[in-house]
Design a protein around this motif. Structure first.
Motif, mmCIF file in Angstrom:
data_model
loop_
_atom_site.group_PDB
_atom_site.id
_atom_site.type_symbol
_atom_site.label_atom_id
_atom_site.label_comp_id
_atom_site.label_asym_id
_atom_site.label_seq_id
_atom_site.Cartn_x
_atom_site.Cartn_y
_atom_site.Cartn_z
ATOM 1 N N GLN A 1 38.766 38.772 33.832
ATOM 2 C CA GLN A 1 38.056 39.949 34.001
ATOM 3 C C GLN A 1 36.723 39.657 34.631
ATOM 4 O O GLN A 1 36.075 40.073 35.365
ATOM 5 C CB GLN A 1 37.942 40.579 32.429
ATOM 6 C CG GLN A 1 38.933 41.469 32.012
ATOM 7 C CD GLN A 1 39.098 42.646 33.087
ATOM 8 O OE1 GLN A 1 38.666 42.891 34.054
ATOM 9 N NE2 GLN A 1 40.305 43.356 32.656
ATOM 10 N N LEU A 2 36.050 38.527 33.990
ATOM 11 C CA LEU A 2 34.622 38.042 34.282
ATOM 12 C C LEU A 2 34.770 37.404 35.761
ATOM 13 O O LEU A 2 33.851 38.048 36.628
ATOM 14 C CB LEU A 2 34.352 37.046 33.535
ATOM 15 C CG LEU A 2 32.897 36.425 33.625
ATOM 16 C CD1 LEU A 2 31.951 37.656 33.257
ATOM 17 C CD2 LEU A 2 32.658 35.089 33.072
ATOM 18 N N ALA A 3 35.794 36.948 36.283
ATOM 19 C CA ALA A 3 35.760 36.487 37.732
ATOM 20 C C ALA A 3 36.023 37.788 38.521
ATOM 21 O O ALA A 3 35.514 37.673 39.500
ATOM 22 C CB ALA A 3 37.233 35.691 37.715
ATOM 23 N N ILE A 4 36.767 38.555 38.129
ATOM 24 C CA ILE A 4 37.107 39.901 38.874
ATOM 25 C C ILE A 4 35.571 40.506 39.106
ATOM 26 O O ILE A 4 35.360 41.074 40.155
ATOM 27 C CB ILE A 4 38.184 40.825 38.365
ATOM 28 C CG1 ILE A 4 39.468 40.274 38.592
ATOM 29 C CG2 ILE A 4 38.001 42.080 38.764
ATOM 30 C CD1 ILE A 4 40.476 40.784 37.642
ATOM 31 N N GLU A 5 34.890 40.765 37.779
ATOM 32 C CA GLU A 5 33.694 41.360 37.927
ATOM 33 C C GLU A 5 32.534 40.632 39.023
ATOM 34 O O GLU A 5 32.125 41.449 39.743
ATOM 35 C CB GLU A 5 32.873 41.565 36.643
ATOM 36 C CG GLU A 5 33.551 42.593 35.700
ATOM 37 C CD GLU A 5 33.359 42.262 34.120
ATOM 38 O OE1 GLU A 5 32.296 41.840 33.854
ATOM 39 O OE2 GLU A 5 34.220 43.009 33.494
ATOM 40 N N ASN A 6 32.630 39.475 38.963
ATOM 41 C CA ASN A 6 31.957 38.696 39.867
ATOM 42 C C ASN A 6 32.086 38.931 41.314
ATOM 43 O O ASN A 6 31.327 38.866 42.166
ATOM 44 C CB ASN A 6 31.871 37.154 39.448
ATOM 45 C CG ASN A 6 31.023 36.988 38.472
ATOM 46 O OD1 ASN A 6 30.005 37.630 37.953
ATOM 47 N ND2 ASN A 6 31.569 35.728 37.678
ATOM 48 N N GLY A 7 33.726 38.905 41.552
ATOM 49 C CA GLY A 7 33.915 39.262 42.612
ATOM 50 C C GLY A 7 33.518 40.529 43.416
ATOM 51 O O GLY A 7 33.214 40.576 44.625
ATOM 52 N N LYS B 1 41.521 37.295 44.780
ATOM 53 C CA LYS B 1 42.726 36.351 44.100
ATOM 54 C C LYS B 1 42.317 35.608 43.158
ATOM 55 O O LYS B 1 41.497 34.778 43.175
ATOM 56 C CB LYS B 1 43.038 35.951 45.510
ATOM 57 C CG LYS B 1 44.656 35.155 45.252
ATOM 58 C CD LYS B 1 45.320 34.623 46.825
ATOM 59 C CE LYS B 1 46.166 33.668 46.224
ATOM 60 N NZ LYS B 1 46.962 33.083 47.747
ATOM 61 N N VAL B 2 43.137 35.868 42.148
ATOM 62 C CA VAL B 2 42.830 34.914 41.078
ATOM 63 C C VAL B 2 43.933 33.835 40.748
ATOM 64 O O VAL B 2 45.134 34.311 40.932
ATOM 65 C CB VAL B 2 42.559 35.727 39.738
ATOM 66 C CG1 VAL B 2 42.315 34.708 38.364
ATOM 67 C CG2 VAL B 2 41.602 36.537 39.896
ATOM 68 N N SER C 1 46.363 46.349 37.583
ATOM 69 C CA SER C 1 46.462 47.754 38.029
ATOM 70 C C SER C 1 45.604 48.578 37.489
ATOM 71 O O SER C 1 45.236 49.774 37.905
ATOM 72 C CB SER C 1 47.983 48.159 37.464
ATOM 73 O OG SER C 1 47.801 47.932 36.061
ATOM 74 N N ASP C 2 44.756 48.042 36.572
ATOM 75 C CA ASP C 2 43.513 48.905 36.042
ATOM 76 C C ASP C 2 42.440 48.755 36.908
ATOM 77 O O ASP C 2 41.505 49.321 36.506
ATOM 78 C CB ASP C 2 43.048 48.086 34.742
ATOM 79 C CG ASP C 2 43.778 48.629 33.354
ATOM 80 O OD1 ASP C 2 43.701 48.190 32.403
ATOM 81 O OD2 ASP C 2 44.701 49.730 33.762
ATOM 82 N N ASN C 3 42.397 48.067 37.882
ATOM 83 C CA ASN C 3 41.381 47.828 38.801
ATOM 84 C C ASN C 3 41.182 48.764 39.817
ATOM 85 O O ASN C 3 41.929 48.780 40.833
ATOM 86 C CB ASN C 3 40.903 46.451 39.164
ATOM 87 C CG ASN C 3 39.583 46.113 39.042
ATOM 88 O OD1 ASN C 3 38.706 46.563 39.697
ATOM 89 N ND2 ASN C 3 39.452 45.212 38.126
ATOM 90 N N ASN C 4 40.104 49.566 39.789
ATOM 91 C CA ASN C 4 39.791 50.522 40.951
ATOM 92 C C ASN C 4 38.824 50.129 41.913
ATOM 93 O O ASN C 4 38.787 50.766 42.941
ATOM 94 C CB ASN C 4 39.443 52.065 40.332
ATOM 95 C CG ASN C 4 40.466 52.573 39.366
ATOM 96 O OD1 ASN C 4 41.576 52.551 39.751
ATOM 97 N ND2 ASN C 4 39.977 53.034 38.348
ATOM 98 N N GLU C 5 38.067 49.271 41.559
ATOM 99 C CA GLU C 5 36.979 48.744 42.358
ATOM 100 C C GLU C 5 37.427 47.642 43.305
ATOM 101 O O GLU C 5 36.613 47.192 44.282
ATOM 102 C CB GLU C 5 35.728 48.264 41.630
ATOM 103 C CG GLU C 5 35.391 49.599 41.086
ATOM 104 C CD GLU C 5 34.195 48.963 39.793
ATOM 105 O OE1 GLU C 5 32.902 48.938 40.497
ATOM 106 O OE2 GLU C 5 34.333 48.648 38.970
ATOM 107 N N ALA C 6 38.561 46.865 43.167
ATOM 108 C CA ALA C 6 39.250 45.916 43.871
ATOM 109 C C ALA C 6 40.456 45.688 44.139
ATOM 110 O O ALA C 6 41.149 46.514 43.345
ATOM 111 C CB ALA C 6 38.539 44.453 43.230
ATOM 112 N N ILE C 7 40.954 45.317 45.017
ATOM 113 C CA ILE C 7 42.390 44.843 45.360
ATOM 114 C C ILE C 7 42.703 43.553 44.531
ATOM 115 O O ILE C 7 42.135 42.606 45.018
ATOM 116 C CB ILE C 7 42.677 44.684 46.723
ATOM 117 C CG1 ILE C 7 42.621 45.946 47.351
ATOM 118 C CG2 ILE C 7 44.279 44.413 46.811
ATOM 119 C CD1 ILE C 7 42.663 45.912 48.954
#
Ligand SMILES: [Mn+2]
Length: 401
Positions: A272-278, A291-292, A314-320
């Motif tokens: 989750q943190l990695a995605i937020e940083n991305g 991509k993780v 699937s929960d992420n609306n701000e990133a692919i």
């Protein structure tokens, strides 16, 4: 003269279909504002027989850019026939390549007078007193490249600025096969060398001159090297210098997470943190691709299924978000091989065993691969034709084409 160098638009690329179009369009429009002439070293299209929709994208892009006024004009051409004098010069890449003497999709654009195709030919562009010659050789099979170089009719005029444009893998770019031509085997005497095919930007030297690869205008392989921004090069013949211009390309970040000995809860938090940083690092107005890549073995007593990857993606609306699990890491390689040697096959699937052997072989080879071994194994064990398998495996391993 100022020369815009752009490459590998990959129009029609399924995964990022709209990006391929809008990013190619932005690159070529901006380059045409800054440059006197444009050169495109291949892979305008993603595949050999583009659908009408994809052909229409190319026609729109090249129609608009070819209708502009250019002081520079094509004044000489050694190909069959010239249909425009607008200084937009291209070769077909490996993705457009068809059998010798067949019409490819870049030929179609040439016939429509939207660009000048210089496969095995040259075009001379003149502006005032200055003349720039572009010699082209479209992408061909590596084993035929050296012979094709010999067959070229190179008649360099020292009063012109001579460019050699190809779409090829060279040994210095991907040093894994001695069959690849070395950079110094390219013909001497040119003032500038330009190559497509490689999707990340690279600058080398060839016979003491610049050898430039602008990289693709669209993301394709989601590998580490594609995290840099996309764009095009403007080369100035007067100063012998060049500059890279970024386009508004989709932000991509690759984040590697080692889960060795960790619990699913901690892992989910790291992801989750990695995605937020991305998402934070994205400076564009397009949804970023994150991509993780997860490697390592979970803490004992937990199963990979405990990491709820589907939910995170699937929960992420701000990133692919794309999460890849390196499944093979769950097998203790040597133990599986050992078990088989001991005739103990009860607790292991044939596939897992195959992967274990494959990994053992890989770890003994001298190349460390920027590829997912499990995916590579699937490719290599697929039912496709040998050539298709080799091509897919190469695509997976190397950030080329
Ligand atoms: Mn390409």
């Amino acid at each position: 003269m100022k020369i815009g160098i752009l490459s590998d638009f990959h129009l029609g690329y399924e995964r990022f279909f709209d990006d391929a179009y809008t990013q190619a369009r932005e690159a070529i429009e901006r380059a045409s504002e800054l440059a006197d002439m444009l050169i495109i070293p291949g892979d305008i299209f993603d595949y050999r027989k583009p659908e009408p929709e994809v052909m229409a994208q190319a026609v729109e892009i090249f129609r608009d850019v070819s209708q502009k006024n250019y002081d520079a004009k094509v004044v000489e051409y050694t190909g069959k026939r010239l249909y425009t004098d607008k200084p937009i010069i291209a070769i077909p890449g490996t993705h457009e390549r068809r059998a010798e003497d067949s019409i490819d999709s870049v030929d179609v654009l040439h016939l429509a007078g939207l660009l000048v195709e210089v496969n095995k030919s040259k075009a001379v562009v003149q502006k005032g007193d200055e003349r720039v010659s572009v010699y082209g050789l479209g992408g061909i099979a590596e084993e035929r490249f050296k012979a094709a170089l010999k067959d070229l009719d190179l008649n360099l005029n020292k009063n012109e600025f001579n460019i050699f444009m190809i779409h090829q893998t060279l040994y210095e770019l991907l040093p894994f096969s001695e069959e690849f031509t070395h950079i110094e085997e390219l013909p001497e005497g040119f003032d500038l060398y330009v190559n497509g095919h490689i999707h990340n930007r690279l600058e080398l030297k060839c016979h003491g001159k610049e050898f430039l690869i602008p990289g693709s205008t669209v993301l394709t392989q989601l590998k580490g090297v594609e995290q840099e921004e996309k764009g095009f090069i403007i080369y100035d013949t007067k100063t012998g210098t060049h500059e890279f211009y970024k386009i508004n390309s989709r932000h991509f970040s690759l984040i590697k997470i080692n889960i060795e000995g960790k619990e699913p809860k901690t892992i989910n938090e790291s992801i989750q943190l990695a995605i937020e940083n991305g998402i934070k690092n994205n400076k564009t107005n397009k949804k970023p691709i994150i991509k993780v890549e997860i490697t390592g073995k979970l803490k004992e007593g937990f199963k990979p299924i405990d990491i709820n990857l589907g939910q995170i993606s699937s929960d992420n609306n701000e990133a692919i978000v794309e999460i890849t699990k390196n499944n093979v890491e769950q097998i203790s390689n040597s133990k599986e091989v050992e078990d088989l040697r001991n005739g103990n096959l009860e607790n292991i699937s044939i596939k897992d065993f195959g992967i274990a052997v494959f990994l053992e072989k890989l770890s003994n080879s001298k190349y460390s691969l920027d590829a997912n071994p499990s995916k590579l194994f699937d490719i290599l064990s697929s039912e496709d034709k040998k050539e298709v398998i080799i091509k897919n495996a190469m695509d997976e391993i190397f950030s080329s084409n």
